[in-house]
Design an enzyme around this catalytic site. Structure first.
Site, PDB file in Angstrom:
ATOM      1  N   CYS A   1      -2.107   9.510   2.413  1.00 38.55           N
ATOM      2  CA  CYS A   1      -1.643   8.918   1.146  1.00 38.55           C
ATOM      3  C   CYS A   1      -2.562   9.266  -0.014  1.00 38.55           C
ATOM      4  O   CYS A   1      -2.106   9.405  -1.135  1.00 38.55           O
ATOM      5  CB  CYS A   1      -1.514   7.404   1.293  1.00 38.55           C
TER       6      CYS A   1
ATOM      7  N   GLU B   1       0.883  -1.172   0.000  1.00 34.88           N
ATOM      8  CA  GLU B   1       0.000   0.000   0.000  1.00 34.88           C
ATOM      9  C   GLU B   1       0.916   1.216   0.000  1.00 34.88           C
ATOM     10  O   GLU B   1       1.447   1.598   1.042  1.00 34.88           O
ATOM     11  CB  GLU B   1      -0.896  -0.014   1.253  1.00 34.88           C
TER      12      GLU B   1
END
Ligand code: NAD
Length: 456
Positions: A243, A209
């Protein structure tokens, strides 16, 4: 305990089959939920200490999300873990076909500092629901939260089932020397490559991720006030250290004059007139990142915002018009509240720009033009995103979350988290009686005709 012994102990425990007991998994998840509730104040305090995270934001983006995830798995783990029936083709009859959710075994979960609680707990919850043992390595840059996670886990699981290894890169490196059955890594693409190299030694499957530069496009048909409010929200939450935060804006040239006004209006609405003193706004994680971010302010002309406070490591959301697309603010993931803007004339420029860069983790489009919306949804590559909003695609367990290319591989959230931590094992359960003779040699031309008929 030394890391090799710890992993060996977990492997022994996994081989006792105790984590395969679905009731036991459920009970552990219920206990985890109870302990999170018990430690809610400690978690909130730790997030405030590490990131200056406001209590409301801490609950909305970390604690509450973990609890909602627990609720989902407690309610659904039996169904998810049950064998699934599959069709058996006529050539295999008489038989039944099943898909068995096989837990991988011992999983390593490495977490980053920006959502230090959620990004350690969320994959852990899925790993436990799926029947695995796990070692969790939280981020050394959020030490208070790491400590709370360690306490919480120690109160919930025996160490041979789940344990937390606190520490820095040295601890990560030592863990990566071990043979795990699955590695779930959240962090930068740079370190993601290191993790994958280690995983390759043992052919260990990975989920990465990662991050990157997520564009936010505002075309001339958008409601600009709404677009700015929702875009700014994506930059205000965690002070842009997210993110999936919109990294930079691509705005139609016709909106140039009104953009600053819309930005300032949204800014006042979200942060008031003394944003650097707001209790509702995070600080930057540390001095190194603060210096990196403030240096970006030299890369263009500040159109709005641009205030900083060195003593509290806070930076206001800043709209930055960049003259040079090669500037460093357009080369690296910003991971902070600075929002560079590029003005475009034709959408083709936007598509070319996005396609000529790494595939982003997120992409946002503000538009009411259905052709543009359709084109962006179906023709541009990105991990996930929103039309007319930011961040919200990660706030649902009904959608998978993950990157593509440089922004990651694999996905989780909801059922996808369970799937990530299990191998779908295929089993054909054949009856003793009954057999198609044509499968056995010798293969006469008659048999071959039959084989050709079935495999046509
Ligand atoms: P990072 O990669 O520096 O660190 C993450 C973890 O990796 C930490 O636990 C750290 O100890 C460990 N680590 C660091 N260097 C290592 C090395 N050389 N070898 C082994 N382990 C190492 O990332 P970060 O600064 O904590 O987080 C920021 C990045 O994470 C951004 O790129 C952001 O976009 C990304 N991110 C992605 C997601 C997502 O869900 N896709 C979520 C949050 C953050």
């Amino acid at each position: 305990m030394e890391i090799p012994q710890l992993v060996a102990q977990q492997r022994l425990y996994f081989n006792t089959d105790q984590t395969r007991d679905v009731n036991k998994r459920r009970d552990a998840l219920k206990l985890l939920r109870k302990n999170i509730r018990k430690h809610e104040k400690d978690i909130t305090r730790a997030l405030a200490e590490d990131l200056g995270k406001p209590a409301g934001e801490a609950y909305m983006t970390e604690i509450g999300m973990a609890l909602a995830n627990l609720r989902y798995f407690i309610g659904n783990v039996r169904r998810l873990a049950a064998d699934q029936k599959a069709t058996t083709p006529i050539t295999l009859q008489p038989a039944k076909s099943r898909i068995v959710a096989e837990p991988y075994g011992c999983c390593l979960i490495i977490a980053p500092w920006n959502y230090p609680f959620l990004l350690a707990l969320d994959p852990l919850i899925a790993a436990v629901a799926a029947g695995n043992c796990a070692v969790v390595k939280p981020s050394e840059m959020a030490p208070a939260t790491s400590q709370v996670i360690a306490t919480l886990v120690a109160e919930t699981f025996p160490p041979e089932w789940v344990t937390v290894c606190q520490g820095g890169i040295d601890v990560s490196e030592a863990l990566l020397q071990e043979r795990f059955d699955y590695i779930f890594y959240t962090g930068s693409p740079r370190v993601g490559k290191i993790v994958m190299q280690h995983a390759a030694e043992h052919l260990t499957p990975v989920t990465l991720e990662l991050g990157g530069k997520s564009p936010c496009i505002i075309d001339e048909t958008a409601d600009l006030d709404l677009a700015m409010r929702r875009t700014l929200f994506g930059k205000v939450i965690n002070a842009g250290q997210t993110c999936v935060a919109p990294d930079y804006l691509l705005v139609h040239r016709s909106l140039r004059e009104r953009l600053v006004e819309a930005f300032e209006k949204a800014f006042a609405q979200l942060l008031g007139d003394k944003p650097l003193e707001s209790r509702h706004y995070c600080r930057i994680i540390n001095r190194r990142h603060f210096d990196r971010l403030t240096a970006y302010l030299q890369d263009g002309k500040v159109l709005a915002g641009g205030d900083i406070r060195t003593d509290t490591l806070t930076i206001t959301p800043t709209l930055l018009e960049i003259g040079n697309r090669e500037a460093s603010v357009m080369q690296e993931e910003i991971f902070g509240p600075i929002l560079p803007v590029i003005f475009y004339e034709h959408l083709s420029e936007v598509y070319d720009y996005v396609r000529s860069h790494e595939k982003p983790l997120a992409l946002y489009l503000f538009s009411t033009n259905s052709d543009t919306i359709g084109y962006v949804m179906h023709n541009l590559p990105f991990g996930g995103g929103c039309i007319n909003d930011t961040l919200m695609h990660v706030a649902t367990r009904h959608l998978p979350f993950g990157g593509i290319g440089n922004s990651g591989m694999g996905q989780y959230h909801g059922k996808w988290g369970f799937d990530t931590f299990t191998h779908p094992k295929s089993v054909v359960i054949k009856a003793q009686a009954g057999d198609f003779a044509f499968r056995y040699p010798p293969y006469s031309w008659k048999k071959l005709r039959l084989i050709k008929f079935f495999l046509r």
